[in-house]
Motif scaffolding. Sequence first.
Motif, PDB file in Angstrom:
ATOM      1  N   VAL A   1     -71.021 -39.219  -3.844  1.00  0.00           N
ATOM      2  CA  VAL A   1     -69.944 -39.421  -4.810  1.00  0.00           C
ATOM      3  C   VAL A   1     -68.829 -40.272  -4.185  1.00  0.00           C
ATOM      4  N   SER A   2     -68.553 -40.037  -2.917  1.00  0.00           N
ATOM      5  CA  SER A   2     -67.525 -40.851  -2.246  1.00  0.00           C
ATOM      6  C   SER A   2     -67.971 -42.304  -2.201  1.00  0.00           C
ATOM      7  N   ALA A   3     -69.262 -42.501  -1.897  1.00  0.00           N
ATOM      8  CA  ALA A   3     -69.783 -43.876  -1.831  1.00  0.00           C
ATOM      9  C   ALA A   3     -69.698 -44.537  -3.214  1.00  0.00           C
ATOM     10  N   LEU A   4     -69.976 -43.769  -4.262  1.00  0.00           N
ATOM     11  CA  LEU A   4     -69.902 -44.301  -5.636  1.00  0.00           C
ATOM     12  C   LEU A   4     -68.484 -44.777  -5.943  1.00  0.00           C
ATOM     13  N   GLY A   5     -67.508 -43.967  -5.531  1.00  0.00           N
ATOM     14  CA  GLY A   5     -66.108 -44.325  -5.759  1.00  0.00           C
ATOM     15  C   GLY A   5     -65.760 -45.644  -5.089  1.00  0.00           C
ATOM     16  N   GLU A   6     -66.262 -45.802  -3.857  1.00  0.00           N
ATOM     17  CA  GLU A   6     -65.964 -47.050  -3.140  1.00  0.00           C
ATOM     18  C   GLU A   6     -66.622 -48.236  -3.839  1.00  0.00           C
ATOM     19  N   THR A   7     -67.874 -48.058  -4.251  1.00  0.00           N
ATOM     20  CA  THR A   7     -68.587 -49.168  -4.907  1.00  0.00           C
ATOM     21  C   THR A   7     -67.878 -49.605  -6.187  1.00  0.00           C
ATOM     22  N   PHE A   8     -67.431 -48.644  -6.976  1.00  0.00           N
ATOM     23  CA  PHE A   8     -66.862 -48.990  -8.283  1.00  0.00           C
ATOM     24  C   PHE A   8     -65.336 -49.035  -8.276  1.00  0.00           C
ATOM     25  N   GLY A   9     -64.739 -48.851  -7.098  1.00  0.00           N
ATOM     26  CA  GLY A   9     -63.279 -48.887  -7.010  1.00  0.00           C
ATOM     27  C   GLY A   9     -62.613 -47.789  -7.820  1.00  0.00           C
ATOM     28  N   LEU A  10     -63.275 -46.624  -7.890  1.00  0.00           N
ATOM     29  CA  LEU A  10     -62.720 -45.501  -8.658  1.00  0.00           C
ATOM     30  C   LEU A  10     -62.245 -44.417  -7.694  1.00  0.00           C
ATOM     31  N   GLN A  11     -61.069 -43.845  -7.959  1.00  0.00           N
ATOM     32  CA  GLN A  11     -60.616 -42.688  -7.190  1.00  0.00           C
ATOM     33  C   GLN A  11     -61.565 -41.524  -7.468  1.00  0.00           C
ATOM     34  N   ILE A  12     -61.953 -40.822  -6.407  1.00  0.00           N
ATOM     35  CA  ILE A  12     -62.785 -39.624  -6.585  1.00  0.00           C
ATOM     36  C   ILE A  12     -61.960 -38.410  -6.193  1.00  0.00           C
ATOM     37  N   HIS A  13     -61.873 -37.437  -7.077  1.00  0.00           N
ATOM     38  CA  HIS A  13     -61.149 -36.196  -6.777  1.00  0.00           C
ATOM     39  C   HIS A  13     -62.171 -35.078  -6.669  1.00  0.00           C
ATOM     40  N   ILE A  14     -62.294 -34.547  -5.467  1.00  0.00           N
ATOM     41  CA  ILE A  14     -63.271 -33.491  -5.229  1.00  0.00           C
ATOM     42  C   ILE A  14     -62.563 -32.396  -4.434  1.00  0.00           C
ATOM     43  N   PRO A  15     -62.741 -31.127  -4.797  1.00  0.00           N
ATOM     44  CA  PRO A  15     -61.946 -30.076  -4.135  1.00  0.00           C
ATOM     45  C   PRO A  15     -62.306 -29.930  -2.657  1.00  0.00           C
TER      46      PRO A  15
ATOM     47  N   ARG B   1     -62.822 -46.337 -23.377  1.00  0.00           N
ATOM     48  CA  ARG B   1     -62.127 -45.297 -22.603  1.00  0.00           C
ATOM     49  C   ARG B   1     -62.565 -45.369 -21.136  1.00  0.00           C
ATOM     50  N   ARG B   2     -62.467 -46.554 -20.565  1.00  0.00           N
ATOM     51  CA  ARG B   2     -62.891 -46.746 -19.172  1.00  0.00           C
ATOM     52  C   ARG B   2     -62.207 -45.705 -18.280  1.00  0.00           C
ATOM     53  N   PRO B   3     -62.979 -44.902 -17.519  1.00  0.00           N
ATOM     54  CA  PRO B   3     -62.326 -43.847 -16.731  1.00  0.00           C
ATOM     55  C   PRO B   3     -61.509 -44.412 -15.575  1.00  0.00           C
ATOM     56  N   GLY B   4     -60.341 -43.818 -15.380  1.00  0.00           N
ATOM     57  CA  GLY B   4     -59.482 -44.238 -14.270  1.00  0.00           C
ATOM     58  C   GLY B   4     -59.865 -43.565 -12.971  1.00  0.00           C
ATOM     59  N   CYS B   5     -60.581 -42.442 -13.067  1.00  0.00           N
ATOM     60  CA  CYS B   5     -61.016 -41.743 -11.857  1.00  0.00           C
ATOM     61  C   CYS B   5     -62.142 -40.787 -12.236  1.00  0.00           C
ATOM     62  N   ILE B   6     -62.787 -40.244 -11.208  1.00  0.00           N
ATOM     63  CA  ILE B   6     -63.830 -39.237 -11.433  1.00  0.00           C
ATOM     64  C   ILE B   6     -63.368 -37.935 -10.779  1.00  0.00           C
ATOM     65  N   ILE B   7     -63.443 -36.847 -11.546  1.00  0.00           N
ATOM     66  CA  ILE B   7     -63.049 -35.534 -11.029  1.00  0.00           C
ATOM     67  C   ILE B   7     -64.289 -34.644 -10.999  1.00  0.00           C
ATOM     68  N   ILE B   8     -64.531 -34.024  -9.859  1.00  0.00           N
ATOM     69  CA  ILE B   8     -65.718 -33.170  -9.710  1.00  0.00           C
ATOM     70  C   ILE B   8     -65.259 -31.750  -9.371  1.00  0.00           C
ATOM     71  N   GLY B   9     -65.969 -30.759  -9.840  1.00  0.00           N
ATOM     72  CA  GLY B   9     -65.636 -29.371  -9.486  1.00  0.00           C
ATOM     73  C   GLY B   9     -66.819 -28.449  -9.688  1.00  0.00           C
ATOM     74  N   GLY B  10     -66.669 -27.206  -9.215  1.00  0.00           N
ATOM     75  CA  GLY B  10     -67.741 -26.216  -9.326  1.00  0.00           C
ATOM     76  C   GLY B  10     -68.456 -26.044  -7.995  1.00  0.00           C
ATOM     77  N   GLY B  11     -69.164 -24.907  -7.865  1.00  0.00           N
ATOM     78  CA  GLY B  11     -69.767 -24.536  -6.586  1.00  0.00           C
ATOM     79  C   GLY B  11     -70.621 -25.618  -5.953  1.00  0.00           C
ATOM     80  N   VAL B  12     -71.368 -26.370  -6.771  1.00  0.00           N
ATOM     81  CA  VAL B  12     -72.279 -27.370  -6.199  1.00  0.00           C
ATOM     82  C   VAL B  12     -71.506 -28.590  -5.664  1.00  0.00           C
ATOM     83  N   SER B  13     -70.212 -28.696  -6.009  1.00  0.00           N
ATOM     84  CA  SER B  13     -69.441 -29.808  -5.416  1.00  0.00           C
ATOM     85  C   SER B  13     -69.212 -29.581  -3.920  1.00  0.00           C
ATOM     86  N   ALA B  14     -69.620 -28.387  -3.413  1.00  0.00           N
ATOM     87  CA  ALA B  14     -69.603 -28.152  -1.955  1.00  0.00           C
ATOM     88  C   ALA B  14     -70.826 -28.786  -1.291  1.00  0.00           C
ATOM     89  N   ASN B  15     -71.753 -29.288  -2.091  1.00  0.00           N
ATOM     90  CA  ASN B  15     -73.012 -29.794  -1.525  1.00  0.00           C
ATOM     91  C   ASN B  15     -72.788 -31.049  -0.672  1.00  0.00           C
TER      92      ASN B  15
END
Length: 377
Positions: free
Chosen positions: A322-336, A301-315
């Motif tokens: 997390v943005s850097a991780l997305g670039e390294t692994f070629g994964l879309q990052i969705h963060i509010p 079930r290889r993830p197609g993207c990473i979705i983050i949420g919750g108060g600490v996602s403002a950190n």
Amino acid sequence: MPLILGLETSCDETAASVVDGGLAVRSNVVSTQHELHRRYGGVVPEIASRAHLERLWPVVSAALDQASIALTDLDAVAVGNRPGLVGSLIVGASAAKTLAWSLNVPLIGIDHVQAHLYAAALRECTVNSEQCTDRDPADSEIINHPAYPALGLVVSGGHTSLFDVASPTAMVCIGKTIDDAVGEAYDKAAVILDAGYPGGPNLDALAQRGDTAAPDAPKLPRPLLGPGSLDFSFSGLKTALLYATRGTPTGRGKARTFPREASDLSAAQRANLAAAFQLAVVDTLMAKLKRAAQRMADDGRRPGCIIIGGGVSANSLLRERVSALGETFGLQIHIPSMALCVDNAAMIAGLAHAKLAAGQVDDLTLPVIATTAVGLA
Ligand code: KG4
Ligand code: ZN
């Protein structure tokens, strides 16, 4: 497109929002109760529920005004009905039932934790306008037709959980905290460092002034809980910060005494401690995200993207890493966007659109439930 009114009263924010078609935030009104709870250093449930009662109708009225609509324009009413403080949830649920019944529109109960993972899909619109700002509309399209399964991470005051997300309304918890939630650890760390209330944002700001490479910066643990574990534990890290700040105590229980107070340290020393804590937390979250992505891939079930949420996602550091991780692994990052990381009702109204489309509506017996749903915990 359906106009849905969302209500959120699960903890210490009284919030209402109108969302159009599950994407466009027409209004997002949040009345925070921080000033009521500050003197107690945490949320007092009875004070919270009374304040929701006083504030909810003015907040709903403001949300309708900002969206330039009347109650009769609504197509459905949604409410966060779990998890949360029961007395607070009851206020929102009672109001939502009353509105849905009197307007003769569907009532939709929403899981607050699932809603945090929907927040990144939303586009914030300028008041009274269809023109959306801040979010790239393509993001919303991606999350509504994303490369599922997705890997989800909810980091809030009550949760630190990883999810295998099959759709906005279907997800399974694959890792969670065995003690403190990460936001709770932030709030307690802020007390240890005298950073003020609300703890998380204040500690984040203090950490940004600190230097993790300073000679006096402590080396704090990264609690990984053994190879392969997707669970989290932050209580040991919190104790490590306490000892680094106040020295090793002597005595036990009430007789325990520390060699110094946080106030004995210089501003720079406190900032360095905050930075060390923040780095340890974010390193840990990143390590677990990588493990979870690998686990999903191993399970086919290889993830197609990473979705983050919750108060600490403002950190600040988490967003950067997390943005850097997305670039390294070629994964879309969705963060509010920042406004939609913390508790809000737009995420409630947004997710309700997906449930309405799937025919998942509730009746007036909708309960409020303090705990997280089975499968989400
Ligand atoms: O999602 P949320 O608003 O409420 C819950 O569902 O719990 O999350 C609140 C938590 C609090 O613990 C708060 O201190 C933390 O999110 N928080 C932060 C930041 N902003 C809010 N933690 C770290 N860094 C931040 N910038
Ligand atoms: Zn929340």
